[in-house]
Design an enzyme around this catalytic site. Sequence first.
Site, PDB file in Angstrom:
ATOM      1  N   GLY A   1     -56.871  72.981  11.504  1.00  0.00           N
ATOM      2  CA  GLY A   1     -55.802  72.404  10.683  1.00  0.00           C
ATOM      3  C   GLY A   1     -56.447  71.392   9.750  1.00  0.00           C
TER       4      GLY A   1
ATOM      5  N   GLN B   1     -52.200  81.053  15.728  1.00  0.00           N
ATOM      6  CA  GLN B   1     -51.876  79.612  15.763  1.00  0.00           C
ATOM      7  C   GLN B   1     -50.370  79.379  15.859  1.00  0.00           C
ATOM      8  OE1 GLN B   1     -53.999  80.985  13.572  1.00  0.00           O
ATOM      9  NE2 GLN B   1     -55.634  79.609  12.973  1.00  0.00           N
TER      10      GLN B   1
ATOM     11  N   ASP C   1     -53.915  74.290   3.236  1.00  0.00           N
ATOM     12  CA  ASP C   1     -55.281  73.808   3.451  1.00  0.00           C
ATOM     13  C   ASP C   1     -55.834  73.177   2.186  1.00  0.00           C
ATOM     14  OD1 ASP C   1     -54.784  76.248   5.343  1.00  0.00           O
ATOM     15  OD2 ASP C   1     -56.196  74.879   6.290  1.00  0.00           O
TER      16      ASP C   1
HETATM   17  O1  MRU Z   1     -57.744  78.077  10.337  1.00  0.00           O
HETATM   18  P1  MRU Z   1     -56.932  76.893  10.760  1.00  0.00           P
HETATM   19  O2  MRU Z   1     -56.238  77.019  12.059  1.00  0.00           O
HETATM   20  O3  MRU Z   1     -57.685  75.588  10.623  1.00  0.00           O
HETATM   21  O4  MRU Z   1     -55.799  76.956   9.689  1.00  0.00           O
HETATM   22  C1  MRU Z   1     -55.356  75.928   9.020  1.00  0.00           C
HETATM   23  C2  MRU Z   1     -53.959  75.784   9.259  1.00  0.00           C
HETATM   24  O5  MRU Z   1     -53.539  75.297  10.285  1.00  0.00           O
HETATM   25  C3  MRU Z   1     -53.030  76.252   8.283  1.00  0.00           C
HETATM   26  O6  MRU Z   1     -53.449  77.040   7.296  1.00  0.00           O
HETATM   27  C4  MRU Z   1     -51.969  75.278   8.007  1.00  0.00           C
HETATM   28  O7  MRU Z   1     -50.859  75.988   7.678  1.00  0.00           O
HETATM   29  C5  MRU Z   1     -52.342  74.206   7.036  1.00  0.00           C
HETATM   30  S1  MRU Z   1     -53.083  72.806   7.750  1.00  0.00           S
HETATM   31  C6  MRU Z   1     -51.747  71.706   7.982  1.00  0.00           C
END
Ligand code: MRU
Length: 361
Positions: free
Chosen positions: A54, A201, A242
């Site tokens: 995240g 997730q 992200d």
């Molecule tokens: O690959 P991850 O689990 O690190 O993914 C990121 C995320 O959790 C998401 O894309 C999320 O929607 C944005 S981060 C608040």
Amino acid sequence: MLINNKSYRTIWFDEKIHKVKIIDQTQLPFCFSIVTLNNLKDVINAINKMQVRGAPLIGATAAYGIYLAYRDLKDKSRIQKEANKIKNTRPTAINLFWAVDKMLSIIKESLPPSIIEKNLLDQANKICEKDIERCINIGEYGLRVIEQIHQEKGKVNILTHCNAGWLATIDWGTATAPIYFAKKKDLNIHVWVDETRPRNQGASLTSFELNNENIENTIIADNSAGILMQRGQIDLCIVGADRVIFSGDVVNKIGTFLKALAAKEFNIPFYVAIPTNTIDWKTKSFVNVKIEERNQDELRKVKGLNKNNQLITVDIYPKDSIAYNPAFDITPKKLVTKLITNKGIINPNQDEILALKNVRN
Ligand code: MRU
């Protein structure tokens, strides 16, 4: 937020042992385990293995990584190399680079090493506190969106994708903060949780955290949102990001784009909730954003409990098949209704995003 009725943050500095503690997210929802990060190597490992994940949480963890590296090395010239190692862990979430650069600016100051060390720890702690503040602000602004739909419909069905909940931040979450605020106000809400293949997730983290906060939710396969929208079972989409390019395009977990396309077809509002440190102020076009490509094993293998309640991993693809696993996609701004930021709700366009720089909160 709560896990088994006890309040936690995703990361904290344990003053007694002078080490960083995290919740190991690779074990959720089956096992709740706290892991200690002793040094930079542990931090890099935790980010690489996705024990923390995240965008905001990756940034905060990286900040502690720089502190631990400096504490152990006390050598300014070597820190840059160590910082690059952290920056190379995950390429897409902008918060990582933001946090590392913020920490490096402290190291550049001409101060005695003991003061720099103290300032670094203060800064890493501050990054966490500020993140919580930002998420609370997002919650307050986003609540207005939910309240408005609630007034019209009496119940709000919200779709979310991936985990942009408190487990992706320090507390509250980005996409989930408005949901938690709506719950506090006793609004009638229900959350559709996209499973979010391949790492699940949504199923493993978002549903888990909503259950712990007593929020009604239902997990759906990633392909199900279309028919739910068609049947009028989704009133609002809220996702995290992200990275948001300052021109307004949104980089988020793979699958977000398709949800936004479907939402457009059915005129369902599609909101993206972000703290302002998720904005990429430099990159002009999304074509220049590196989209992380993850190991094909994430698709090929599935983790779950066997009948003896042991966590096991099984193969689900033919052994000779090849898989391709991009982890993020781009949702063009024209598909985004608005951005819910910690500084207010804005349209996803360059003028309104750049104007945020002048807004204090
Ligand atoms: O690959 P991850 O689990 O690190 O993914 C990121 C995320 O959790 C998401 O894309 C999320 O929607 C944005 S981060 C608040």
